[in-house]
Write a protein that holds these residues in place. Structure first.
Motif, PDB file in Angstrom:
ATOM      1  N   ASP A 108      -5.907  67.485  39.194  1.00  0.00           N
ATOM      2  CA  ASP A 108      -5.413  66.421  38.309  1.00  0.00           C
ATOM      3  C   ASP A 108      -4.638  66.964  37.113  1.00  0.00           C
ATOM      4  OD1 ASP A 108      -6.447  64.186  39.701  1.00  0.00           O
ATOM      5  OD2 ASP A 108      -8.450  64.641  38.949  1.00  0.00           O
ATOM      6  N   VAL A 109      -4.362  68.246  37.095  1.00  0.00           N
ATOM      7  CA  VAL A 109      -3.705  68.859  35.939  1.00  0.00           C
ATOM      8  C   VAL A 109      -2.218  69.043  36.240  1.00  0.00           C
ATOM      9  CG1 VAL A 109      -3.669  70.847  34.402  1.00  0.00           C
ATOM     10  CG2 VAL A 109      -5.844  70.040  35.335  1.00  0.00           C
ATOM     11  N   PRO A 110      -1.345  68.326  35.497  1.00  0.00           N
ATOM     12  CA  PRO A 110       0.092  68.460  35.752  1.00  0.00           C
ATOM     13  C   PRO A 110       0.673  69.724  35.109  1.00  0.00           C
ATOM     14  CG  PRO A 110      -0.275  66.884  33.996  1.00  0.00           C
ATOM     15  CD  PRO A 110      -1.638  67.317  34.487  1.00  0.00           C
ATOM     16  N   ILE A 111       1.690  70.252  35.753  1.00  0.00           N
ATOM     17  CA  ILE A 111       2.464  71.355  35.192  1.00  0.00           C
ATOM     18  C   ILE A 111       3.931  71.007  35.445  1.00  0.00           C
ATOM     19  CG2 ILE A 111       2.180  72.748  37.288  1.00  0.00           C
ATOM     20  CD1 ILE A 111       2.302  75.237  35.463  1.00  0.00           C
ATOM     21  N   THR A 112       4.761  71.244  34.457  1.00  0.00           N
ATOM     22  CA  THR A 112       6.172  70.890  34.562  1.00  0.00           C
ATOM     23  C   THR A 112       7.057  72.092  34.250  1.00  0.00           C
ATOM     24  OG1 THR A 112       6.238  70.162  32.263  1.00  0.00           O
ATOM     25  CG2 THR A 112       5.809  68.475  33.911  1.00  0.00           C
ATOM     26  N   ILE A 113       8.276  71.994  34.703  1.00  0.00           N
ATOM     27  CA  ILE A 113       9.286  72.995  34.391  1.00  0.00           C
ATOM     28  C   ILE A 113       9.591  72.896  32.889  1.00  0.00           C
ATOM     29  CG2 ILE A 113      11.693  73.670  34.838  1.00  0.00           C
ATOM     30  CD1 ILE A 113       9.830  74.048  37.261  1.00  0.00           C
TER      31      ILE A 113
ATOM     32  N   LYS B 125      -9.228  67.663  31.853  1.00  0.00           N
ATOM     33  CA  LYS B 125     -10.126  68.708  32.332  1.00  0.00           C
ATOM     34  C   LYS B 125      -9.372  70.022  32.555  1.00  0.00           C
ATOM     35  CE  LYS B 125      -9.972  68.402  37.311  1.00  0.00           C
ATOM     36  NZ  LYS B 125     -10.747  68.512  38.483  1.00  0.00           N
ATOM     37  N   LYS B 126     -10.142  71.107  32.641  1.00  0.00           N
ATOM     38  CA  LYS B 126      -9.574  72.415  32.941  1.00  0.00           C
ATOM     39  C   LYS B 126      -9.727  72.708  34.420  1.00  0.00           C
ATOM     40  CE  LYS B 126      -9.732  75.001  28.709  1.00  0.00           C
ATOM     41  NZ  LYS B 126      -9.714  76.374  28.280  1.00  0.00           N
ATOM     42  N   LEU B 127      -8.761  73.430  34.960  1.00  0.00           N
ATOM     43  CA  LEU B 127      -8.832  73.837  36.358  1.00  0.00           C
ATOM     44  C   LEU B 127      -9.951  74.838  36.564  1.00  0.00           C
ATOM     45  CD1 LEU B 127      -5.138  74.564  37.352  1.00  0.00           C
ATOM     46  CD2 LEU B 127      -6.578  72.750  38.221  1.00  0.00           C
ATOM     47  N   ASN B 128     -10.815  74.579  37.524  1.00  0.00           N
ATOM     48  CA  ASN B 128     -11.782  75.596  37.929  1.00  0.00           C
ATOM     49  C   ASN B 128     -11.705  75.822  39.435  1.00  0.00           C
ATOM     50  OD1 ASN B 128     -13.099  73.364  38.894  1.00  0.00           O
ATOM     51  ND2 ASN B 128     -14.686  73.373  37.336  1.00  0.00           N
ATOM     52  N   SER B 129     -10.869  75.021  40.113  1.00  0.00           N
ATOM     53  CA  SER B 129     -10.534  75.209  41.523  1.00  0.00           C
ATOM     54  C   SER B 129      -9.243  74.435  41.778  1.00  0.00           C
ATOM     55  CB  SER B 129     -11.647  74.692  42.435  1.00  0.00           C
ATOM     56  OG  SER B 129     -11.739  73.297  42.343  1.00  0.00           O
ATOM     57  N   ILE B 130      -8.603  74.761  42.898  1.00  0.00           N
ATOM     58  CA  ILE B 130      -7.393  74.024  43.282  1.00  0.00           C
ATOM     59  C   ILE B 130      -7.550  73.646  44.752  1.00  0.00           C
ATOM     60  CG2 ILE B 130      -4.874  74.021  43.387  1.00  0.00           C
ATOM     61  CD1 ILE B 130      -4.886  76.318  41.344  1.00  0.00           C
TER      62      ILE B 130
ATOM     63  N   ASP C  56       8.835  64.846  38.747  1.00  0.00           N
ATOM     64  CA  ASP C  56       9.259  66.155  38.243  1.00  0.00           C
ATOM     65  C   ASP C  56       8.071  67.022  37.820  1.00  0.00           C
ATOM     66  OD1 ASP C  56       8.537  64.707  36.008  1.00  0.00           O
ATOM     67  OD2 ASP C  56      10.313  65.217  34.846  1.00  0.00           O
ATOM     68  N   LYS C  57       6.910  66.764  38.425  1.00  0.00           N
ATOM     69  CA  LYS C  57       5.695  67.517  38.099  1.00  0.00           C
ATOM     70  C   LYS C  57       5.035  68.040  39.375  1.00  0.00           C
ATOM     71  CE  LYS C  57       4.389  64.715  34.079  1.00  0.00           C
ATOM     72  NZ  LYS C  57       5.516  63.811  34.046  1.00  0.00           N
ATOM     73  N   VAL C  58       4.257  69.090  39.184  1.00  0.00           N
ATOM     74  CA  VAL C  58       3.354  69.557  40.231  1.00  0.00           C
ATOM     75  C   VAL C  58       1.961  69.383  39.655  1.00  0.00           C
ATOM     76  CG1 VAL C  58       2.565  71.529  41.576  1.00  0.00           C
ATOM     77  CG2 VAL C  58       5.003  71.220  41.165  1.00  0.00           C
TER      78      VAL C  58
ATOM     79  N   TRP D 299      -0.142  76.662  28.388  1.00  0.00           N
ATOM     80  CA  TRP D 299      -0.698  75.824  29.449  1.00  0.00           C
ATOM     81  C   TRP D 299      -1.943  76.473  30.040  1.00  0.00           C
ATOM     82  CZ3 TRP D 299      -1.786  76.184  34.638  1.00  0.00           C
ATOM     83  CH2 TRP D 299      -1.998  74.977  35.317  1.00  0.00           C
ATOM     84  N   LEU D 300      -1.884  77.772  30.319  1.00  0.00           N
ATOM     85  CA  LEU D 300      -3.039  78.472  30.884  1.00  0.00           C
ATOM     86  C   LEU D 300      -4.243  78.413  29.943  1.00  0.00           C
ATOM     87  CD1 LEU D 300      -1.198  81.553  32.394  1.00  0.00           C
ATOM     88  CD2 LEU D 300      -2.492  79.842  33.700  1.00  0.00           C
ATOM     89  N   LYS D 301      -4.020  78.614  28.660  1.00  0.00           N
ATOM     90  CA  LYS D 301      -5.114  78.559  27.687  1.00  0.00           C
ATOM     91  C   LYS D 301      -5.721  77.165  27.596  1.00  0.00           C
ATOM     92  CE  LYS D 301      -3.348  82.226  24.708  1.00  0.00           C
ATOM     93  NZ  LYS D 301      -2.680  82.505  23.434  1.00  0.00           N
ATOM     94  N   GLN D 302      -4.873  76.155  27.640  1.00  0.00           N
ATOM     95  CA  GLN D 302      -5.336  74.784  27.457  1.00  0.00           C
ATOM     96  C   GLN D 302      -5.928  74.164  28.727  1.00  0.00           C
ATOM     97  OE1 GLN D 302      -2.338  72.189  25.866  1.00  0.00           O
ATOM     98  NE2 GLN D 302      -3.724  70.462  25.690  1.00  0.00           N
ATOM     99  N   PHE D 303      -5.356  74.486  29.903  1.00  0.00           N
ATOM    100  CA  PHE D 303      -5.721  73.740  31.102  1.00  0.00           C
ATOM    101  C   PHE D 303      -6.386  74.531  32.221  1.00  0.00           C
ATOM    102  CE2 PHE D 303      -2.102  71.299  29.349  1.00  0.00           C
ATOM    103  CZ  PHE D 303      -2.786  70.137  29.066  1.00  0.00           C
ATOM    104  N   SER D 304      -6.535  75.848  32.087  1.00  0.00           N
ATOM    105  CA  SER D 304      -7.073  76.607  33.200  1.00  0.00           C
ATOM    106  C   SER D 304      -8.266  77.462  32.803  1.00  0.00           C
ATOM    107  CB  SER D 304      -5.985  77.520  33.795  1.00  0.00           C
ATOM    108  OG  SER D 304      -6.520  78.250  34.863  1.00  0.00           O
ATOM    109  N   SER D 305      -9.298  77.415  33.632  1.00  0.00           N
ATOM    110  CA  SER D 305     -10.417  78.342  33.477  1.00  0.00           C
ATOM    111  C   SER D 305     -10.456  79.295  34.670  1.00  0.00           C
ATOM    112  CB  SER D 305     -11.737  77.585  33.331  1.00  0.00           C
ATOM    113  OG  SER D 305     -11.970  76.776  34.451  1.00  0.00           O
ATOM    114  N   LEU D 306      -9.410  79.250  35.501  1.00  0.00           N
ATOM    115  CA  LEU D 306      -9.299  80.142  36.654  1.00  0.00           C
ATOM    116  C   LEU D 306      -8.817  81.517  36.214  1.00  0.00           C
ATOM    117  CD1 LEU D 306      -7.490  77.763  39.174  1.00  0.00           C
ATOM    118  CD2 LEU D 306      -9.862  78.532  39.290  1.00  0.00           C
ATOM    119  N   LYS D 307      -9.260  82.550  36.914  1.00  0.00           N
ATOM    120  CA  LYS D 307      -8.746  83.891  36.667  1.00  0.00           C
ATOM    121  C   LYS D 307      -7.317  83.952  37.190  1.00  0.00           C
ATOM    122  CE  LYS D 307     -13.138  86.257  36.950  1.00  0.00           C
ATOM    123  NZ  LYS D 307     -13.933  87.269  37.618  1.00  0.00           N
ATOM    124  N   TYR D 308      -6.453  84.585  36.437  1.00  0.00           N
ATOM    125  CA  TYR D 308      -5.060  84.694  36.841  1.00  0.00           C
ATOM    126  C   TYR D 308      -4.519  86.068  36.468  1.00  0.00           C
ATOM    127  CZ  TYR D 308      -4.142  83.748  31.900  1.00  0.00           C
ATOM    128  OH  TYR D 308      -4.122  83.797  30.528  1.00  0.00           O
ATOM    129  N   SER D 309      -3.391  86.398  37.062  1.00  0.00           N
ATOM    130  CA  SER D 309      -2.715  87.648  36.712  1.00  0.00           C
ATOM    131  C   SER D 309      -1.259  87.335  36.427  1.00  0.00           C
ATOM    132  CB  SER D 309      -2.835  88.682  37.830  1.00  0.00           C
ATOM    133  OG  SER D 309      -2.179  88.233  38.982  1.00  0.00           O
TER     134      SER D 309
END
Length: 164
Positions: A21-26, A2-7, A15-17, A33-43
């Motif tokens: 339910d969406v993991p992000i790694t160093i 799924k894509k992030l729409n809230s946190i 070794d993940k954050v 990652w933002l294109k694939q997993f996030s629908s949140l507005k970001y800067s």
């Protein structure tokens, strides 16, 4: 996935954050990652001292900061609640399957990081740490967690997953 729409919760696990339910790694490409997993507005803000270093924040979650160098994630930081401080993350923070009690008191660090090396024992009389002092908890040979004290040394100001 799924894509992030809230946190509503953030979990530090191995070794993940996990942002929900969406993991992000160093080491991953943050733009992909933002294109694939996030629908949140970001800067994305460029660092003043180096145009290759960037800081990514989500518009509604300014207290979660993803740092990158050449678009590769170098660290992920979460700022827990501190007295008289803002912004802070208002959702749940989970560290190795334990829900963090907020405010995160520096005397409680061993509760969440039992093997961490700390120079001074907990004290009710004097501050155990200096303001902005940081401790490292090595997760594996590639990444570590950095626990930084806040302006007030009795409180943890940030928890970050970083390269070793």
């Amino acid at each position: 996935m799924k894509k992030l729409n809230s946190i509503n919760w953030v979990a530090f696990k191995d070794d993940k954050v996990y942002l929900e339910d969406v993991p992000i790694t160093i080491g991953i490409n943050i733009i992909d990652w933002l294109k694939q997993f996030s629908s949140l507005k970001y800067s994305i803000e460029q660092a003043d001292y180096n145009e290759r270093r960037k800081y990514i924040t989500f518009s509604e979650y300014l207290n979660i900061v993803i740092s990158s160098f050449d678009d590769v994630v170098t660290d992920i930081s979460v700022y827990p609640y501190q007295f008289q401080s803002s912004p802070y993350y208002k959702g749940d923070i989970i560290i190795f399957d334990k829900k963090l009690e907020v405010p995160f008191l520096s005397n409680d660090i061993e509760k969440y990081f039992p093997d961490i090396k700390v120079k001074r024992p907990p004290s009710k009389v004097i501050d155990r740490f200096l303001p902005r002092e940081a401790l490292e908890y090595v997760v594996n040979d590639r990444v570590k967690l950095e626990i930084s004290m806040g302006r007030s040394a009795e409180l943890v100001g940030s928890i970050s997953l970083k390269y070793v």
